[in-house]
Design a protein around this motif. Structure first.
Motif, short mmCIF file in Angstrom:
data_model
loop_
_atom_site.label_atom_id
_atom_site.label_comp_id
_atom_site.label_asym_id
_atom_site.label_seq_id
_atom_site.Cartn_x
_atom_site.Cartn_y
_atom_site.Cartn_z
N VAL A 68 30.89 -7.41 4.44
CA VAL A 68 31.13 -8.46 4.75
C VAL A 68 32.23 -9.22 4.66
CG1 VAL A 68 30.11 -9.97 4.23
CG2 VAL A 68 29.04 -8.54 3.79
N ARG A 69 32.64 -8.66 6.05
CA ARG A 69 34.18 -9.58 5.91
C ARG A 69 34.43 -11.34 6.55
NH1 ARG A 69 34.59 -4.48 10.55
NH2 ARG A 69 35.52 -2.91 8.99
N ASN A 70 33.40 -11.73 6.67
CA ASN A 70 33.54 -13.34 6.68
C ASN A 70 31.82 -14.07 7.25
OD1 ASN A 70 36.22 -13.95 9.71
ND2 ASN A 70 36.37 -13.13 7.53
N ILE A 71 32.41 -15.35 6.58
CA ILE A 71 30.97 -15.67 6.25
C ILE A 71 31.76 -16.92 6.85
CG2 ILE A 71 31.68 -16.26 3.93
CD1 ILE A 71 28.49 -16.87 3.61
N GLU A 72 30.52 -17.60 8.02
CA GLU A 72 30.31 -19.46 8.12
C GLU A 72 28.83 -19.19 7.79
OE1 GLU A 72 32.92 -21.25 9.75
OE2 GLU A 72 34.76 -19.52 9.29
N ILE A 73 28.91 -20.88 7.81
CA ILE A 73 27.50 -22.00 7.27
C ILE A 73 27.58 -22.73 7.72
CG2 ILE A 73 25.75 -22.85 5.26
CD1 ILE A 73 27.94 -20.84 2.92
N ASP A 74 26.55 -23.02 8.47
CA ASP A 74 26.15 -24.08 9.91
C ASP A 74 25.22 -25.66 8.64
OD1 ASP A 74 23.51 -23.71 9.57
OD2 ASP A 74 23.75 -22.33 11.45
N GLY A 75 25.72 -26.25 9.53
CA GLY A 75 25.16 -27.04 9.32
C GLY A 75 23.56 -27.65 8.70
N LEU A 76 23.22 -26.33 9.46
CA LEU A 76 21.54 -26.86 8.49
C LEU A 76 21.07 -25.86 7.44
CD1 LEU A 76 19.44 -25.46 11.85
CD2 LEU A 76 19.49 -27.93 10.82
N GLY A 77 22.17 -25.12 7.45
CA GLY A 77 22.68 -24.15 6.02
C GLY A 77 22.03 -22.58 6.39
N ASN A 78 22.44 -22.09 7.48
CA ASN A 78 22.25 -20.43 7.11
C ASN A 78 23.78 -19.90 7.62
OD1 ASN A 78 19.73 -20.86 9.35
ND2 ASN A 78 20.36 -22.15 10.48
N LYS A 79 23.53 -18.99 6.80
CA LYS A 79 24.92 -18.20 6.60
C LYS A 79 25.05 -17.32 7.10
CE LYS A 79 23.17 -20.14 2.41
NZ LYS A 79 22.00 -20.83 2.47
N TRP A 80 25.92 -16.96 8.09
CA TRP A 80 26.44 -16.26 9.31
C TRP A 80 27.07 -15.12 8.59
CZ3 TRP A 80 23.89 -16.38 14.19
CH2 TRP A 80 22.83 -17.58 14.39
N LEU A 81 26.68 -13.67 8.52
CA LEU A 81 27.80 -13.06 8.15
C LEU A 81 28.40 -11.31 9.32
CD1 LEU A 81 25.43 -12.00 5.36
CD2 LEU A 81 27.15 -13.62 4.91
N ALA A 82 29.65 -11.53 9.30
CA ALA A 82 30.28 -11.04 9.42
C ALA A 82 29.95 -9.44 9.00
CB ALA A 82 32.22 -10.77 10.29
N THR A 83 29.47 -8.40 9.87
CA THR A 83 29.57 -6.94 9.21
C THR A 83 30.13 -5.65 10.54
OG1 THR A 83 27.49 -6.16 9.84
CG2 THR A 83 27.87 -7.59 8.13
N PRO A 84 30.49 -4.44 9.02
CA PRO A 84 30.20 -3.36 10.55
C PRO A 84 29.78 -3.21 11.01
CG PRO A 84 32.14 -2.66 7.84
CD PRO A 84 30.40 -4.26 7.69
N ASN A 85 28.43 -3.49 11.05
CA ASN A 85 27.43 -3.01 11.47
C ASN A 85 26.64 -3.92 12.54
OD1 ASN A 85 27.02 -1.88 8.45
ND2 ASN A 85 27.64 -0.77 9.52
N GLY A 86 26.89 -5.36 12.95
CA GLY A 86 26.81 -6.35 13.61
C GLY A 86 26.61 -8.01 12.62
N LEU A 87 26.12 -8.56 13.71
CA LEU A 87 26.07 -10.04 12.68
C LEU A 87 24.64 -10.12 12.53
CD1 LEU A 87 27.46 -13.47 13.06
CD2 LEU A 87 26.03 -13.60 15.14
N LEU A 88 24.76 -10.89 10.76
CA LEU A 88 23.09 -11.65 9.99
C LEU A 88 23.05 -12.82 9.93
CD1 LEU A 88 23.58 -8.81 7.25
CD2 LEU A 88 22.22 -8.22 9.27
N ARG A 89 22.14 -13.39 10.04
CA ARG A 89 21.95 -14.57 9.80
C ARG A 89 20.65 -14.54 8.47
NH1 ARG A 89 18.16 -18.57 11.97
NH2 ARG A 89 18.12 -17.46 13.64
N LEU A 90 21.46 -14.98 7.57
CA LEU A 90 20.53 -15.75 6.36
C LEU A 90 19.97 -16.58 6.27
CD1 LEU A 90 19.15 -14.86 3.78
CD2 LEU A 90 21.56 -15.60 2.06
N SER A 91 18.86 -16.87 5.94
CA SER A 91 18.08 -18.20 6.32
C SER A 91 18.80 -19.48 5.01
CB SER A 91 16.64 -18.33 5.93
OG SER A 91 16.16 -18.02 4.68
#
Length: 751
Positions: A584-607
């Protein structure tokens, strides 16, 4: 989505090659709005369709007019199913075909409108392995596909398009990577790195290798170089452009011989015939022959450089695509030009505000980056050491401070700051500041952070011990945080993350965390934490971190995802969904608390409650490339910028904290309609609010309740009777559940 899916099978030799076809136009993704930005300033192949010069680029397709101005760009947003293109061809009906590295064959009409696509792949057990498409040649109802491990004969019109047969044995060559295919009257020619050959294109036995005449190491027949780059027909002969020289085929006696035509010391990337003249794109520029000796093409004023392909357009001149990027046109004078957009494809760092974005196509050690790219919402600017105050083209990290100044860390040359208000540059290095690097003067700034007090934090990567963090304070004084036994443990910095009085330092040797209290200068109250594999960090190579809305700290590494609860001093890990990671190369967390993750296989969002995952890939979204290197979230707008190995994606997530007073409502896309998306979205609408939509006559046609906690509500262009609304101007009125706040706006619906 309801897709009509058709498998076309052809078993004319093993392994099985299949062509999968989507028969309907692409549908928009179900949430958010995507934009792609890619580099199209190179071209492996040109074609001229009579009005436009089309090019196949590493970032998609483009067309420019005869004067060199941009006419069109095609990316995944417009329907291309593969962006790293090798070839473009026009069929007898004027349709355009684009062959990609990922095995996709995209079909567009002559105006650049998406029609359909096909997937050329090889089935091995249960895994479908894409076959790289290198070249295309149209021949009436047939499209010949030069690909990895052979040639496919593709029927353009039968059953909407299908593979007729696969050819993988040509003489002594078995499953060669065919780099070029060419049709000469009744013959099909092919070229590989190990030879060239031909057969009767109408033979029913093409998969039988015995019917092919092949010139290879066992039978070169005078061919001085077997690495075939291009094939053309000129002056009664077949010509072959090779890694060294141009040869022509003399078939006065069977099986014929090859003779050197010229340019024996040059790499021939392409041969093009126009107006009874044969042109060659070479490593030393464009050349031509009218049947005699080869001559350089109007070299006076030539900008220089290796040429990948050329297109000679009557009355408009010669167009050249340079291997190092950019184009030139000769029409009495040479004129160089670039197409607007970012330069480079790999974006290792990216930062943004609501109004702009900076993306670095970065360099490491002796590998230069291509450019620092700036986008103001309308125009791209590309900065290099040749056209700006940058002192090196090996840049690595970036940040924007509260004054709008952009900071750029170099691999070996310190850090530069660019002030956009007066277009001035300034560089800090070992000679004019306290910065200290490897051996003192070789200063690698691998991470930059900006705190709320406008201090600039810089990580000096692998500096001589004990040097580590250098802080340029807002009063222009400097402070350093050095490595110590009970403090900072490593200077192999990946990122610097700052919030309040806390600083996070992901490094390649673990993860360090600092709480410096109320005073940055006073170190007596500093509290440090260090994590590595011995304390349950998944991997010591940590890449990024962020704070969530509940005070947890999330840590990314090449081994996965950790989270830390500072209240209970508890570190644990969370497994990723199958098929993603482990990095997991990067993480950004939005105002609602979703975690956005950068991976070599695509983008993930954790609720926000950490119980469910959403994935975004090139298959189920309009993400430009799955191999993600960097993320930056503009939290106030819910816009996620995604730097990948294949360009930049801008994802308007719509996932923003609701605007309780309705002062920050946004509507997108605008104009709206099926051409842009299947719905129009209203973002930041509070739960329980009502959205009323009126036509231009003031008649209410629909009323929508905002029932999503994430603030995103949409309208599907249907009225209250379920009928599809006509194009035109529409007015919306939003009122909160308490009826204390309301707002009004308008948008355009285009049919």
């Amino acid at each position: 989505m309801n897709f009509a899916l058709m498998f076309r099978y052809c078993i004319f030799g093993l392994p099985l090659i299949l062509c999968l076809m989507w028969e309907i136009p692409l549908a928009a993704q179900t949430d958010g709005n995507w934009t792609s930005f890619t580099d199209m300033n190179s071209s492996s192949e040109f074609i001229y369709d009579g009005s436009l010069i089309w090019g196949a680029a590493p970032g998609g397709a483009f067309a420019f007019y005869r004067d060199g101005t941009l006419a069109k760009k095609l990316t995944n947003i417009e329907g291309l199913r593969g962006l790293e293109l090798n070839t473009v061809e026009a069929d007898s009906a004027g349709n355009l075909w684009f062959g990609a590295v990922n095995g996709t064959l995209s079909k567009f009409d002559s105006d650049g409108n998406y029609l359909t696509y096909y997937f050329i792949f090889k089935r091995r057990n249960v895994i479908d392995e894409p076959l790289i498409i290198y070249d295309l040649s149209a021949d009436n109802e047939w499209l010949w596909i030069a690909r990895q491990e052979g040639i496919s004969k593709f029927s353009i019109y039968n059953n909407g398009g299908e593979i007729k047969e696969n050819i993988e044995h040509m003489g002594s060559l078995v499953r060669p990577d065919v780099k070029v295919v060419f049709i000469d009257d009744n013959r099909i020619w092919f070229g590989t790195k190990n030879g060239i050959g031909y057969a009767d294109k109408n033979s029913p036995f093409l998969p039988d290798g015995a019917i092919w005449t092949v010139f290879d190491s066992g039978n070169p027949a005078g061919l001085g170089n077997l690495d075939i780059r291009s094939i053309a027909y000129f002056d009664g002969h077949v010509y072959a452009g090779t890694a060294y020289g141009v040869y022509f085929y003399n078939e006065s006696s069977y099986p014929g011989t090859w003779n050197l035509s010229g340019l024996p010391e040059q790499e021939i990337n392409s041969l093009r015939l126009s107006a009874d003249t044969l042109f060659a794109a070479t490593n030393l520029g464009p050349y031509y022959t009218a049947g005699g000796t080869w001559q350089p093409y109007n070299m006076a004023g030539y900008p220089g450089g290796e040429v990948d392909d050329i297109a000679h357009v009557p009355e408009a001149g010669l167009f050249a695509a340079f291997s190092d990027g950019g184009f030139a046109r000769y029409n009495g004078l040479w004129e160089s030009f670039y197409l607007p957009g970012p330069r480079g494809q790999d974006y290792g760092d990216i930062v943004a505000t609501e109004n702009e974005v900076w993306g670095i196509s970065y360099g490491v050690a002796d590998q230069p980056g291509l450019a620092i790219n700036h986008f103001d919402g309308t125009t791209w600017e590309n900065y290099t050491d040749a056209n700006s105050g940058l002192i090196s083209d090996v840049f690595y990290s970036t940040a924007i401070d509260s004054s709008g100044r952009a900071w750029f860390g170099y691999w070996g040359n310190g850090i530069s700051v660019y002030d956009q208000t007066d277009s001035t540059w300034f560089n800090y290095n070992h000679d004019n500041s306290p910065l200290y690097g490897v051996g003192g003067g070789y200063v690698v700034i691998s991470a930059i952070g900006v705190d709320a007090d406008r201090n600039i934090w810089m990580g000096s990567f692998k500096a001589n011990l004990p040097h580590g963090i250098f802080i340029l304070k807002s009063d222009s004084t400097w402070q350093e945080i050095q490595l110590s036994e009970n403090g900072l443990q490593s200077n192999w910095f990946s990122r610097i993350i700052l919030k309040g009085h806390q600083a996070l330092f992901p490094t390649l040797e673990g993860f360090d965390m600092l709480d410096y209290g109320t005073d940055l200068v006073n170190t007596a109250d500093d509290v440090w934490h260090h994590f590595d594999k011995s304390s349950d960090l998944i991997s010591n190579a940590s890449f990024d971190a962020d704070f969530d809305n509940n005070g947890y700290i999330w840590i990314c590494s090449d081994g996965g995802l950790n989270y830390y609860d500072p209240q209970f001093d508890y570190l644990d890990s969370l497994p990723l969904p199958f098929g993603f990671g482990p990095a997991v190369r990067n993480i950004e967390i939005d105002g609602l608390g979703n975690k956005w993750l950068a991976t070599p296989n695509g983008l993930l969002r954790l609720s926000p409650d950490n119980t469910s995952w959403t994935s975004y890939t090139t298959t189920n979204s309009q993400l430009v490339n799955n191999d993600i290197l960097s993320l930056f979230l503009v939290k106030s707008a819910g816009i996620l910028w995604i730097g990948t190995m294949g360009g930049i994606s801008r994802f308007d997530t719509g996932l923003e904290s609701p605007s309780l007073e309705l002062t920050e409502i946004r509507t997108y896309p605008n104009p709206a309609g099926p051409k842009f998306a299947q719905k129009v979205y209203f973002s930041r609408v509070p739960f329980g609010a009502k959205i009323r939509i009126f036509n231009i006559a003031g008649e209410k046609i629909q009323e929508i309740d905002a029932t999503n906690d994430n603030g995103l509500t949409s309208w599907d262009f249907q009225n209250s009777s379920g009928e599809t609304c006509a194009g035109g101007v529409y007015i919306y009125h939003i009122i909160t559940a308490s009826k204390d706040y309301s707002t009004t706006g308008k948008f355009v619906l285009i049919r």
